[in-house]
Design a protein around this motif. Structure first.
Motif, PDB file in Angstrom:
ATOM      1  N   ARG A  84       0.856  -1.183   0.000  1.00  0.00           N
ATOM      2  CA  ARG A  84       0.000   0.000   0.000  1.00  0.00           C
ATOM      3  C   ARG A  84       0.889   1.229   0.000  1.00  0.00           C
ATOM      4  O   ARG A  84       1.883   1.282   0.717  1.00  0.00           O
ATOM      5  N   VAL A  85       0.537   2.206  -0.829  1.00  0.00           N
ATOM      6  CA  VAL A  85       1.283   3.465  -0.887  1.00  0.00           C
ATOM      7  C   VAL A  85       0.309   4.632  -0.755  1.00  0.00           C
ATOM      8  O   VAL A  85      -0.885   4.473  -0.984  1.00  0.00           O
ATOM      9  N   ASP A  86       0.835   5.778  -0.389  1.00  0.00           N
ATOM     10  CA  ASP A  86       0.014   6.981  -0.275  1.00  0.00           C
ATOM     11  C   ASP A  86       0.256   7.854  -1.502  1.00  0.00           C
ATOM     12  O   ASP A  86       1.229   8.609  -1.568  1.00  0.00           O
ATOM     13  N   ALA A  87      -0.620   7.728  -2.493  1.00  0.00           N
ATOM     14  CA  ALA A  87      -0.461   8.461  -3.754  1.00  0.00           C
ATOM     15  C   ALA A  87      -0.454   9.966  -3.526  1.00  0.00           C
ATOM     16  O   ALA A  87       0.298  10.688  -4.192  1.00  0.00           O
ATOM     17  N   LYS A  88      -1.238  10.440  -2.589  1.00  0.00           N
ATOM     18  CA  LYS A  88      -1.309  11.889  -2.338  1.00  0.00           C
ATOM     19  C   LYS A  88       0.048  12.418  -1.870  1.00  0.00           C
ATOM     20  O   LYS A  88       0.511  13.453  -2.340  1.00  0.00           O
ATOM     21  N   ARG A  89       0.691  11.690  -0.974  1.00  0.00           N
ATOM     22  CA  ARG A  89       2.002  12.116  -0.458  1.00  0.00           C
ATOM     23  C   ARG A  89       3.078  12.029  -1.547  1.00  0.00           C
ATOM     24  O   ARG A  89       3.949  12.885  -1.637  1.00  0.00           O
ATOM     25  N   ILE A  90       3.000  11.012  -2.386  1.00  0.00           N
ATOM     26  CA  ILE A  90       3.974  10.880  -3.476  1.00  0.00           C
ATOM     27  C   ILE A  90       3.789  12.017  -4.478  1.00  0.00           C
ATOM     28  O   ILE A  90       4.749  12.674  -4.875  1.00  0.00           O
ATOM     29  N   LEU A  91       2.542  12.265  -4.878  1.00  0.00           N
ATOM     30  CA  LEU A  91       2.263  13.295  -5.880  1.00  0.00           C
ATOM     31  C   LEU A  91       2.581  14.701  -5.381  1.00  0.00           C
ATOM     32  O   LEU A  91       2.918  15.576  -6.171  1.00  0.00           O
ATOM     33  N   SER A  92       2.493  14.904  -4.067  1.00  0.00           N
ATOM     34  CA  SER A  92       2.783  16.231  -3.508  1.00  0.00           C
ATOM     35  C   SER A  92       4.271  16.406  -3.172  1.00  0.00           C
ATOM     36  O   SER A  92       4.680  17.463  -2.709  1.00  0.00           O
ATOM     37  N   GLN A  94       5.923  14.833  -0.831  1.00  0.00           N
ATOM     38  CA  GLN A  94       6.198  14.571   0.587  1.00  0.00           C
ATOM     39  C   GLN A  94       6.804  13.192   0.804  1.00  0.00           C
ATOM     40  O   GLN A  94       7.320  12.899   1.865  1.00  0.00           O
ATOM     41  N   GLN A  95       6.691  12.346  -0.207  1.00  0.00           N
ATOM     42  CA  GLN A  95       7.214  10.990  -0.125  1.00  0.00           C
ATOM     43  C   GLN A  95       7.957  10.699  -1.428  1.00  0.00           C
ATOM     44  O   GLN A  95       7.591  11.236  -2.484  1.00  0.00           O
ATOM     45  N   LYS A  96       8.976   9.866  -1.370  1.00  0.00           N
ATOM     46  CA  LYS A  96       9.788   9.550  -2.539  1.00  0.00           C
ATOM     47  C   LYS A  96       8.936   8.933  -3.650  1.00  0.00           C
ATOM     48  O   LYS A  96       8.109   8.063  -3.405  1.00  0.00           O
ATOM     49  N   ASP A  97       9.169   9.406  -4.881  1.00  0.00           N
ATOM     50  CA  ASP A  97       8.484   8.847  -6.047  1.00  0.00           C
ATOM     51  C   ASP A  97       8.993   7.423  -6.258  1.00  0.00           C
ATOM     52  O   ASP A  97      10.134   7.105  -5.939  1.00  0.00           O
ATOM     53  N   LEU A  98       8.162   6.578  -6.818  1.00  0.00           N
ATOM     54  CA  LEU A  98       8.510   5.185  -7.046  1.00  0.00           C
ATOM     55  C   LEU A  98       8.763   4.928  -8.521  1.00  0.00           C
ATOM     56  O   LEU A  98       8.149   5.573  -9.377  1.00  0.00           O
ATOM     57  N   ALA A  99       9.633   3.991  -8.823  1.00  0.00           N
ATOM     58  CA  ALA A  99       9.892   3.577 -10.201  1.00  0.00           C
ATOM     59  C   ALA A  99       9.045   2.346 -10.492  1.00  0.00           C
ATOM     60  O   ALA A  99       9.176   1.328  -9.820  1.00  0.00           O
ATOM     61  N   LEU A 100       8.164   2.460 -11.469  1.00  0.00           N
ATOM     62  CA  LEU A 100       7.319   1.342 -11.868  1.00  0.00           C
ATOM     63  C   LEU A 100       7.953   0.669 -13.078  1.00  0.00           C
ATOM     64  O   LEU A 100       8.526   1.333 -13.934  1.00  0.00           O
ATOM     65  N   GLU A 101       7.830  -0.647 -13.132  1.00  0.00           N
ATOM     66  CA  GLU A 101       8.408  -1.389 -14.253  1.00  0.00           C
ATOM     67  C   GLU A 101       7.397  -2.386 -14.789  1.00  0.00           C
ATOM     68  O   GLU A 101       6.287  -2.525 -14.246  1.00  0.00           O
ATOM     69  N   ASP A 102       7.776  -3.073 -15.842  1.00  0.00           N
ATOM     70  CA  ASP A 102       6.902  -4.040 -16.490  1.00  0.00           C
ATOM     71  C   ASP A 102       6.247  -4.973 -15.472  1.00  0.00           C
ATOM     72  O   ASP A 102       6.921  -5.543 -14.622  1.00  0.00           O
TER      73      ASP A 102
END
Length: 135
Positions: A84-92, A94-102
């Motif tokens: 589970r991640v907090d999209a709001k915190r990532i998008l703002s 406040q939290q490190k962006d994640l690298a998505l892959e295949d």
């Protein structure tokens, strides 16, 4: 062989040759985003979480970004990770962006309260119009 398939290659043309046209690298964004769907990783191996949400048109009004789920499905179709991640915190930021892959799937759930309020508001507006229409 078809003469129409014999295409001349000119200066500055770009030719891309795939190893296997059946192999496509995909990241999926589902749930409460404006345009759920797949993102094909054509020229890169990864895409950031923020970029994926942006490509999906952003979050909807009834999204519950704090309960976003990130799943990874391997080449055999088996789920190998889920968190589970907090999209709001990532998008703002406040939290490190994640690298998505295949094989990654982002699922943004809806807020039950937001659904209730939207339904109640819609019902109230419809009821008001109906009553006003009868007068």
């Amino acid at each position: 062989y078809s003469p129409a398939a014999n295409i001349a290659i000119l200066t500055n043309d770009v030719v891309a040759v795939s190893k296997d046209p059946k192999i496509r690298r995909m990241v999926y964004v589902a749930g409460e985003v404006a345009r759920p769907g797949a993102i094909e990783l054509v020229t890169q191996n990864k895409v950031s979480f923020s970029q994926a949400i942006a490509m999906a048109g952003g979050l909807t009004r009834i999204a519950k970004p704090g309960r976003t789920v990130l799943r990874h499905i391997d080449k055999n179709g088996l789920e190998t990770a889920s968190t589970r991640v907090d999209a709001k915190r990532i998008l703002s930021g406040q939290q490190k962006d994640l690298a998505l892959e295949d094989g990654d799937i982002v699922i943004v759930p809806s807020s039950r309260m937001a659904i209730y309020l939207e339904t109640a508001t819609s019902t109230a507006i419809t009821s008001s119009v109906y009553i006003l229409g009868r007068l």
